[in-house]
Design a protein around this motif. Structure first.
Motif, short mmCIF file in Angstrom:
data_model
loop_
_atom_site.label_atom_id
_atom_site.label_comp_id
_atom_site.label_asym_id
_atom_site.label_seq_id
_atom_site.Cartn_x
_atom_site.Cartn_y
_atom_site.Cartn_z
N UNK A 1 0.82 -1.22 0.00
CA UNK A 1 0.00 0.00 0.00
C UNK A 1 0.85 1.27 0.00
N UNK A 2 2.19 1.10 0.05
CA UNK A 2 3.08 2.26 -0.05
C UNK A 2 3.90 2.56 1.19
N UNK A 3 3.67 1.87 2.27
CA UNK A 3 4.44 2.12 3.50
C UNK A 3 5.86 1.57 3.34
N UNK A 4 6.84 2.25 3.93
CA UNK A 4 8.22 1.78 3.78
C UNK A 4 9.08 2.08 4.99
N UNK A 5 8.48 2.49 6.09
CA UNK A 5 9.21 2.74 7.33
C UNK A 5 8.49 2.02 8.47
N UNK A 6 9.18 1.08 9.09
CA UNK A 6 8.54 0.26 10.12
C UNK A 6 9.43 0.17 11.36
N UNK A 7 8.81 0.31 12.51
CA UNK A 7 9.46 0.08 13.80
C UNK A 7 8.75 -1.10 14.44
N UNK A 8 9.45 -2.23 14.56
CA UNK A 8 8.82 -3.47 15.02
C UNK A 8 9.43 -3.87 16.36
N UNK A 9 8.59 -4.09 17.34
CA UNK A 9 9.05 -4.41 18.69
C UNK A 9 8.95 -5.91 18.96
N UNK A 10 9.99 -6.45 19.56
CA UNK A 10 9.93 -7.83 20.01
C UNK A 10 9.10 -7.93 21.27
N UNK A 11 8.83 -9.15 21.69
CA UNK A 11 8.05 -9.33 22.92
C UNK A 11 8.95 -9.21 24.14
N UNK A 12 8.35 -8.90 25.27
CA UNK A 12 9.08 -8.88 26.54
C UNK A 12 9.30 -10.30 27.02
N UNK A 13 10.12 -10.45 28.04
CA UNK A 13 10.34 -11.76 28.66
C UNK A 13 9.16 -12.07 29.56
N UNK A 14 8.28 -12.95 29.13
CA UNK A 14 7.06 -13.22 29.89
C UNK A 14 7.36 -13.93 31.21
N UNK A 15 8.59 -14.45 31.36
CA UNK A 15 8.95 -15.10 32.62
C UNK A 15 9.02 -14.11 33.76
N UNK A 16 9.16 -12.81 33.43
CA UNK A 16 9.21 -11.80 34.49
C UNK A 16 7.83 -11.49 35.05
#
Length: 207
Positions: free
Chosen positions: A21-36
């Motif tokens: 659709x034309x987007x070309x800049x992405x900031x992708x976050x990983x998951x936190x440590x769910x064990x905490x």
């Protein structure tokens, strides 16, 4: 396993759709440590006790659950980062591309080793009594309406949350409270500063 594969495929599909659709800049976050999250220890303790475990055997069962939860988080992030590296944005002019942020590492640094966390909440101990970590350990039984809090305290109202939760790292058994989120956010903003500056430069250029 299958759950992680499905989640990664879904994220990839959404990103590719946005690129188309034309987007070309992405900031992708990983998951936190769910064990905490206190809920992992709580569930493992409940499950282990239900299996008739106690003492050192129960503690070993809980420790295994915490290790498993951490490995699950690491596996998700490893597959996520690998998937992102396989995505190509052909028209990259005026784009920042895809940046992956290892929020698991950031949050662990904050919770496990930062002076800011220790001065606010004390040294983090996953074996702490859950009531020492969780602000709103106050739920009503959905059938009887009776309080499930061990001390019989009522459920917090929204007006009480900010005041009552300022000295707790977690709002409930899973979700960090506001003050812990703020500590993590400060570390996160330092990590993405260059990415944000790049976006600002593109906006100034009208790209």
């Amino acid at each position: 396993g299958d759950v992680i594969a499905f989640a990664i495929a879904s994220i990839r599909s959404n990103i590719v759709s946005l690129i188309d659709a034309g987007a070309c800049s992405f900031l992708v976050l990983g998951t936190l440590n769910i064990a905490l999250a206190p809920i992992v220890r709580m569930f493992a303790q409940y499950r282990g006790a239900g299996l008739g475990l106690s003492g050192e055997t129960l503690e070993a069962f809980i420790a295994g659950a915490l290790v498993g939860a951490e490995q699950l988080s690491k596996s998700f992030n490893t597959h996520l980062e690998a998937m992102l590296q396989g995505i190509t944005i052909t028209d990259s002019k005026g784009c920042l591309g895809i940046k992956y942020v290892n929020t698991m590492s950031l949050a662990e640094d904050v919770v496990l080793s930062s002076d800011a966390y220790e001065s606010k909440f004390g040294v983090f101990d996953p074996n702490s009594n859950v009531t020492d970590l969780v602000c709103n350990f106050r739920y009503n039984d959905p059938d009887t309406g009776a309080s499930l809090d061990p001390n019989g305290l009522p459920v917090l109202t929204e007006e009480q949350i900010d005041f009552e939760c300022e000295n707790f790292p977690f709002y409930d058994e899973l979700h960090p409270a506001t003050d812990l989120y703020e500590l993590i956010a400060e570390s996160f903003l330092d990590e993405v500063e260059d990415f944000a500056k790049g976006g600002a430069r593109l906006l100034r250029r009208g790209l």
